[in-house]
Design a protein around this motif. Structure first.
Motif, PDB file in Angstrom:
ATOM      1  N   ASN A  34       0.805  -1.237   0.000  1.00 33.52           N
ATOM      2  CA  ASN A  34       0.000   0.000   0.000  1.00 33.52           C
ATOM      3  C   ASN A  34       0.837   1.285   0.000  1.00 33.52           C
TER       4      ASN A  34
ATOM      5  N   ILE B 271      -5.191  -6.931   2.366  1.00 36.95           N
ATOM      6  CA  ILE B 271      -5.170  -6.419   0.990  1.00 36.95           C
ATOM      7  C   ILE B 271      -4.020  -5.439   0.781  1.00 36.95           C
ATOM      8  N   ASP B 272      -3.281  -5.704  -0.319  1.00 33.86           N
ATOM      9  CA  ASP B 272      -2.190  -4.815  -0.742  1.00 33.86           C
ATOM     10  C   ASP B 272      -2.596  -4.256  -2.104  1.00 33.86           C
ATOM     11  N   TYR B 273      -2.839  -2.938  -2.164  1.00 41.16           N
ATOM     12  CA  TYR B 273      -3.309  -2.321  -3.414  1.00 41.16           C
ATOM     13  C   TYR B 273      -2.173  -1.928  -4.365  1.00 41.16           C
TER      14      TYR B 273
END
Lengths: 479, 95
Positions: free
Chosen positions: A35, A140-142
């Motif tokens: 992120n 979650i890694d965007y």
């Protein structure tokens, strides 16, 4: 199993090698802190709008051209709608209705025979975020969200696991050498989905299509197809229905596992992306993109074997890595001994790369240094055995030229006649009895003297020059 | 007309859950909309091509792959309902 025909179609998702994302200016970089490579557009903040990455389009054009596709110069995008946390917008920007490329082909080699694989389409889209599922949470890694992708879809023309593997390997090579993508299956920059159905030979009806998603290595593609063909065959022989579904490959059990069936498949409700107006590409620019495409491995392979006289095996080893092939091509600009360059690359240098698990561009070694070292051997300035001494040094440090290292280590070969004569004379004097054997066993005499000569000079005498002088001096002594 | 069953299936496909009351409201709203659109449906569109964009202009702008912009990770995580370490977190929904 032989009574059934296998029908396979393949979809590949390929991450584009761009500096920024396809629809935003956030950076693309693998392995960064989660992120951190994200901006407003990737996170779908209100008011943010997509912009199209020119390089992304250029890379898609390169791929289309290499795959002999018809290129649509009017670029249009659509929305694929689904509600899921890996895309913050709630939709993926893709090209459902107007792919940039269609009707292509790729020639693969199966047991020495060429087969043409029909490619239905190539379209651009964006990648999703990376999710890690652990216990009750999804992390979650965007960073990956919004990275440019091309999806390349074949027609159902492949007929075996081997053909499927050959196709993916060939596609991988093409995209790698075009510099469209890193195509690292283990890092997810090339992902493969396989669609499989079977039918009894002589019939027109296919069984229901089963999709196996996200296969991450060539060997897993082979194992997944072989397992799936066997599973479907058993079902068909038992008159059971093959359910149309999506499965995944479990590499711990070497089997495929059901993920979801058609009955709860999502309806994506595609429509035109209203935030991106159709973009007309300049035909001259498209032509330039094609003209400036890097050389394909197939063209290099012909050049390596025909022009540079490498064996097929050596050429193929060098062509497994784009960095290696670039290094080879740069080195041979500075030496004519192409075979020697290839030999050292494939043996000593490859061993070093394997042990450190790095690519050749991460070594300090420059192609010019390698060529310089080979030229010094060819010019008899150093002996070939000294390459083993010099190579480890120049692989770690590029601050000195090879000749400087040779001089520092005092390993220059002695070729000067007077100098060698002065060295050989005392050896002969202390081995007078040995000379008596010369008429019966000349080789034993000369080799013994040569051995002693090498010993006193640390192996630095030019062997050819040394031997000539030894013979000359021994024979004159016996007269 | 789409019935209750249609909306129940649509909700399932969209991974949403609606109560009976909400579904009834959606069906009733649909009927209202249908009446409003009856006027639109009377317009003769024979031989008229669908228009997907407000303008017919063709654009040529493409962004150069040079300048990069990011927002601070802290802002991203602060904007997420929940986070842990460097990650945005959500309740696991996949099996």
């Amino acid at each position: 199993m032989k009574n059934f025909e296998i029908i396979i179609g393949i979809e590949n998702h390929v991450e584009l090698k761009t500096k920024t994302k396809m629809f935003s200016s956030a950076p693309v970089s693998y392995g960064e802190t989660p992120n951190t490579n994200v901006n407003e557009t990737d996170m779908a903040y209100p008011g943010s709008l997509p912009t199209i990455n020119k390089k992304g389009i250029e890379l898609a054009i390169r791929a289309c051209s290499a795959l002999k596709m018809e290129i649509d110069t009017l670029v249009k995008f659509d929305r694929k709608n689904y509600f899921y946390p890996d895309l913050t917008k709630g939709y993926q920007i893709t090209q459902q209705y107007n792919p940039i490329g269609k009707n292509g082909k790729l020639i693969i080699n199966i047991n020495g025979e060429a087969k043409e694989v029909d490619i239905e389409r190539l379209h651009m889209e964006e990648d999703t975020a990376k999710q890690i599922h652990k216990d009750d949470l999804t992390y979650i890694d965007y960073n990956r969200a919004g990275t440019g992708l091309v999806e390349i879809v074949t027609r159902p023309v492949l007929r075996s696991a081997d053909e499927a593997c050959a196709y993916v390997e060939k596609l991988r090579e093409v995209l790698l050498f075009l510099k469209v993508s890193d195509v690292k299956m283990n890092e997810g920059s090339l992902r493969t989905d396989v669609n499989i159905s079977i039918r009894p030979y002589g019939t027109n009806e296919f069984s229901n299509k089963v999709e196996i998603k996200n296969l991450n290595s060539i060997s897993n593609i082979k194992k997944a197809i072989e397992f799936e063909v066997e599973r479907q065959t058993k079902l068909m022989l038992n008159n059971e229905v093959i359910i149309q579904e999506t499965r995944r490959f479990d590499d711990t059990t070497n089997s495929t596992v059901s993920m979801r069936s058609k009955s709860d498949a999502l309806d994506y409700k595609y429509f035109r992306e209203p935030n991106i107006m159709p973009i007309q590409l300049d035909q001259n620019w498209v032509n330039e993109c094609i003209k400036n495409s890097p050389e394909l491995a197939d063209i290099k392979r012909v050049k390596y074997t025909n022009e540079y006289k490498l064996s097929n095996n050596d050429a193929n080893i060098i062509l497994t890595s784009i960095e290696m092939s670039e290094f080879f091509e740069e080195a041979i600009k500075h030496t004519k001994n192409y075979t020697k360059v290839a030999n050292i690359l494939i043996s000593d240098i490859q061993a070093q790369l394997n042990s450190e698990n790095i690519s050749i561009d991460k070594l300090a070694l420059s192609p010019i240094h390698l060529a310089e070292m080979i030229n010094l051997v060819d010019d008899s300035v150093i002996s070939s055995k000294h390459t083993k001494t010099i190579l480890p040094i120049i692989m770690k440090d590029s601050s000195k030229s090879v000749i400087e290292i040779v001089e520092e280590l005092n390993i220059k070969m002695i070729s000067d006649e007077n100098e060698i004569t002065n060295l050989v004379n005392p050896i002969i004097e202390s081995n007078i009895e040995l000379l008596e054997q010369y008429n019966e066993r000349p080789e034993r005499v000369t080799k013994t003297i040569m051995g002693q000569l090498m010993k006193v000079t640390g192996g630095n005498v030019n062997p050819e020059a040394g031997m000539n002088i030894i013979i000359k001096l021994v024979e004159s002594k016996l007269k | 007309m789409k019935d209750k069953k249609y909306y129940e299936e649509l909700a399932q496909d969209s991974m949403l859950k609606f109560t009976e009351k909400e579904i009834d409201e959606i069906v009733a709203k649909q009927e209202d909309l249908r009446k409003e659109f009856e006027k639109v449906l009377k317009i003769d569109t024979t031989n008229v091509k669908p228009l997907f964009y407000p303008y017919d202009d063709i654009h040529t702008y493409l962004r150069d792959d040079n300048e990069t912009t990011t927002i601070d990770q802290k802002k991203i995580l602060a904007n997420a309902p929940t986070c842990e370490g460097d990650f945005v977190t959500i309740k696991k929904v996949v099996k």
